[in-house]
Design an enzyme around this catalytic site. Structure first.
Site, mmCIF file in Angstrom:
data_model
loop_
_atom_site.group_PDB
_atom_site.id
_atom_site.type_symbol
_atom_site.label_atom_id
_atom_site.label_comp_id
_atom_site.label_asym_id
_atom_site.label_seq_id
_atom_site.Cartn_x
_atom_site.Cartn_y
_atom_site.Cartn_z
ATOM 1 N N LYS A 182 28.798 -3.798 21.925
ATOM 2 C CA LYS A 182 28.356 -4.179 23.272
ATOM 3 C C LYS A 182 28.868 -5.574 23.615
ATOM 4 C CE LYS A 182 24.981 -6.332 25.338
ATOM 5 N NZ LYS A 182 25.525 -6.842 26.605
ATOM 6 N N GLY A 228 25.755 -14.739 19.050
ATOM 7 C CA GLY A 228 25.125 -15.157 20.304
ATOM 8 C C GLY A 228 24.132 -16.260 20.044
ATOM 9 N N SER A 229 23.112 -16.331 20.879
ATOM 10 C CA SER A 229 22.175 -17.444 20.787
ATOM 11 C C SER A 229 21.192 -17.258 19.637
ATOM 12 C CB SER A 229 21.406 -17.566 22.101
ATOM 13 O OG SER A 229 20.678 -16.377 22.323
ATOM 14 N N THR A 230 20.663 -18.372 19.163
ATOM 15 C CA THR A 230 19.681 -18.352 18.083
ATOM 16 C C THR A 230 18.427 -17.590 18.522
ATOM 17 O OG1 THR A 230 20.539 -20.386 17.153
ATOM 18 C CG2 THR A 230 18.254 -19.874 16.628
ATOM 19 N N GLU A 231 18.069 -17.763 19.784
ATOM 20 C CA GLU A 231 16.875 -17.110 20.326
ATOM 21 C C GLU A 231 16.984 -15.581 20.208
ATOM 22 O OE1 GLU A 231 16.740 -17.944 24.442
ATOM 23 O OE2 GLU A 231 14.666 -17.287 24.680
ATOM 24 N N GLY A 237 19.134 -13.960 18.384
ATOM 25 C CA GLY A 237 19.320 -13.649 16.961
ATOM 26 C C GLY A 237 17.981 -13.444 16.260
ATOM 27 N N GLU A 273 25.609 -14.631 13.685
ATOM 28 C CA GLU A 273 26.397 -15.843 13.947
ATOM 29 C C GLU A 273 25.782 -16.467 15.192
ATOM 30 O OE1 GLU A 273 28.946 -16.863 12.200
ATOM 31 O OE2 GLU A 273 29.662 -15.097 11.118
ATOM 32 N N CYS A 314 30.427 -22.224 19.765
ATOM 33 C CA CYS A 314 29.254 -22.404 18.896
ATOM 34 C C CYS A 314 29.487 -23.516 17.877
ATOM 35 C CB CYS A 314 28.918 -21.097 18.201
ATOM 36 S SG CYS A 314 30.359 -20.357 17.448
ATOM 37 N N GLU A 368 21.708 -27.419 21.883
ATOM 38 C CA GLU A 368 23.070 -26.965 22.119
ATOM 39 C C GLU A 368 23.315 -26.939 23.636
ATOM 40 O OE1 GLU A 368 23.955 -22.854 21.193
ATOM 41 O OE2 GLU A 368 25.752 -23.540 20.167
#
Ligand code: NAP
Ligand code: MG
Length: 503
Positions: A202, A254-257, A259, A276, A310, A407
């Site tokens: 996706k 993508g974002s830590t959130e 993830g 990642e 990133c 970030e």
């Protein structure tokens, strides 16, 4: 409809590509200066272009002009299910192919990508906003390199994992972000296929066009139906994919959130996971460094890809004794960065990828200024339409500032100082992230001392933002886990059966 699109749709309507027909090869279409874009894109499922069950589509725009480039399908739960089922059906046959045959497909994909390099570079620049200089010299060649590199492992898995029997995992669900759309697709698909897995990918909602065009390349290469499926949509599509019970592995960038959400969604299901995520990398510039070279590295580290990276070097830790000189050099260099039309080959910095990202960059810069840091922006004429932000640097930053901790994912550098190497390392590691770091010094022993202490997955020395398919990439702490590239990257796509050695 464009000629190439017509050909793809025709071949999709009557799938004639069978497993084992490794040598079939269509002539690559001619690369032209401009790229033709179909007004509407469907989902790529089981080797054919498929309308979404909902019938819904959404627009993807050029962030430099805000013009709609095309409409893209919104995949719902049933479309996700159809894609995973297609990948499940293809898996036993793909897995059963010899490594040599899988390698042939990957080599062919790499070659076709290079043959169509200009078309991909232009399309990526249009859909993403990044300068053509970068898509031409970095994104597209590196994407091809990932297919070449992993083709090389496909028939050598026994050498990669000596004494053990590597086996593919099954269907892999892959979710990627908008900052390197084609490159991230290549990072995900190439190792998965080399190891014998099948894929449902996706792309990000705001930059889906190159992943969709990659499906044309897959068809052109004769890749059997179902081995790679590409489903477009928003976060709900990603959510439906990672929750699907048919997956053996999820790979996310993508974002830590998000993830963290994905980690919860796969918990307890026996699904392999690699994440990642974000970063807040520090450059450490010592007084003995070649300062002009370091300036170039710092500029590349934060302004490459508008800072939507990133592993961007978003914090600069510069030794107090050279702070003023270094900042002056940086300011002079920043004034020479050309911001403007991403399609102009002289442009250094293109458009900010989206309105939402621009709003976030502005918010964090406002917080920096309110917090008492000094903002320096390069003077440049920004176009009236589209999303733009000038190269920006904050001095007088302290670790408590949001611009030093969060970030920004934009062209904003936060400058801090240090006195001793110990203080530099302590400040560099004082972050919840751990993706990358840069060390600038003339002393080899200091590089080794410093690199050993950096809690970062990638440490560049006297250079920054260099990538190679053979070099593992990934983070610690809130930057995620698992590696992409190199032997370690392949490890994430196999299970090791039998053998006496630990995996
Ligand atoms: P994001 O919001 O995390 O989105 C990444 C992908 O996940 C997109 O395809 C997104 O779809 C999808 N998604 C959103 N919500 C989801 C959910 N609940 N479940 C499953 N998938 C979901 O991040 P982004 O805004 O695209 O990218 C910026 C962030 O990614 C930055 O923080 C950056 O540091 C990080 N990043 C990390 C790396 C790395 O290698 N470590 C590389 C690039 C970017 P939509 O597009 O529709 O939202
Ligand atoms: Mg777009």
């Amino acid at each position: 409809m464009a000629k190439n699109d017509q050909k793809t749709q025709d071949s999709a309507a009557k799938p004639e590509l069978e497993f084992g027909r490794v040598w079939r090869y269509e002539q690559a279409p001619e690369a032209t200066d401009h790229v033709t874009i179909a007004p509407r894109h469907e989902l790529f499922v089981d080797g054919a272009w498929t309308k979404p069950k909902s019938g819904e589509h959404f627009a993807t725009i050029d962030p430099a002009t805000e013009k709609t480039l095309s409409e893209v399908a919104q995949a719902g739960d049933k479309d996700v299910d159809a894609a995973v089922k297609a990948a499940q059906r293809a898996f036993p046959k793909w897995k059963a192919l010899s490594g040599e045959d899988r390698a042939r497909y990957l080599f062919r994909i790499a070659r076709i990508l290079l043959e169509r390099a200009r078309e991909f570079a232009v399309l990526e620049t249009l859909d993403n906003g990044k300068p053509i200089k970068e898509t031409r010299d970095v994104d597209v060649p590196l994407a091809a390199q990932h297919f070449f590199y992993h083709a090389g492992w496909a028939d050598k898995l026994d050498l990669l994992f000596p004494g053990q029997t590597p086996a593919p995992l099954g269907v892999v669900g892959q979710v990627i972000p908008w900052n390197f759309p084609l490159l991230m697709a290549a990072w995900k698909i190439a190792p998965a296929l080399a190891a014998g897995n099948t894929v449902v990918l996706k792309p990000a909602e705001t930059s889906p066009l190159t992943a969709l065009r990659l499906c044309e390349v897959l068809q052109q290469a004769g890749l059997p139906p179902g081995v790679v499926n590409v489903i477009t949509g928003d976060g709900r599509t990603g959510q439906a994919l990672v929750r699907h019970p048919g997956l053996a592995k999820v790979a996310f960038t993508g974002s830590t959130e998000v993830g963290k959400e994905i980690q919860k969604a796969v918990a307890g299901r026996g699904v392999e996971l690699t994440l990642e995520l974000g970063g807040k990398a520090a450059h450490v510039v010592f007084e003995d460094a070649a300062l002009d070279q370091a300036v170039e590295g710092v500029v590349r580290g934060i302004f490459f890809n508008q800072g939507h990276v990133c592993c961007a070097g978003s914090r600069l830790l510069v030794q107090e004794s050279v702070h003023d000189l270094f900042v002056e050099k940086l300011q002079r260099r920043m004034a020479r960065i050309r911001v403007g039309s991403p399609l102009d080959k002289n442009t250094d910095m293109g458009a900010i990828h989206s309105k939402a990202q621009l709003a976030r960059i502005r918010e964090l810069c406002a917080a920096g200024a309110e917090g008492g840091a000094s903002m320096h922006q390069a003077a440049c004429d920004l176009p009236g339409k589209g999303f733009w932000f000038p190269p920006t640097m904050f001095t007088g930053v302290s670790m408590s500032h949001r611009i030093a901790r969060e970030e920004v994912f934009g062209p904003v550098l936060a400058v801090l100082t240090f006195r001793t190497p110990e203080e530099a390392v302590e400040k560099a590691n004082n972050t919840s992230y751990g993706l990358s770091a840069g060390i600038w010094t003339d002393k080899g022993a200091r590089i080794l001392w410093c690199a050993e202490r950096m809690k970062a997955g990638v440490v560049w020395n006297n250079t920054f933002n260099r990538f190679d398919a053979a070099s593992p990439f990934g983070g610690f702490k809130e930057s995620g886990f698992g590696r992409e590239g190199g032997r370690q990257g392949m490890r994430a796509y196999v299970k090791l059966e039998g053998g006496l050695l630990p995996g």
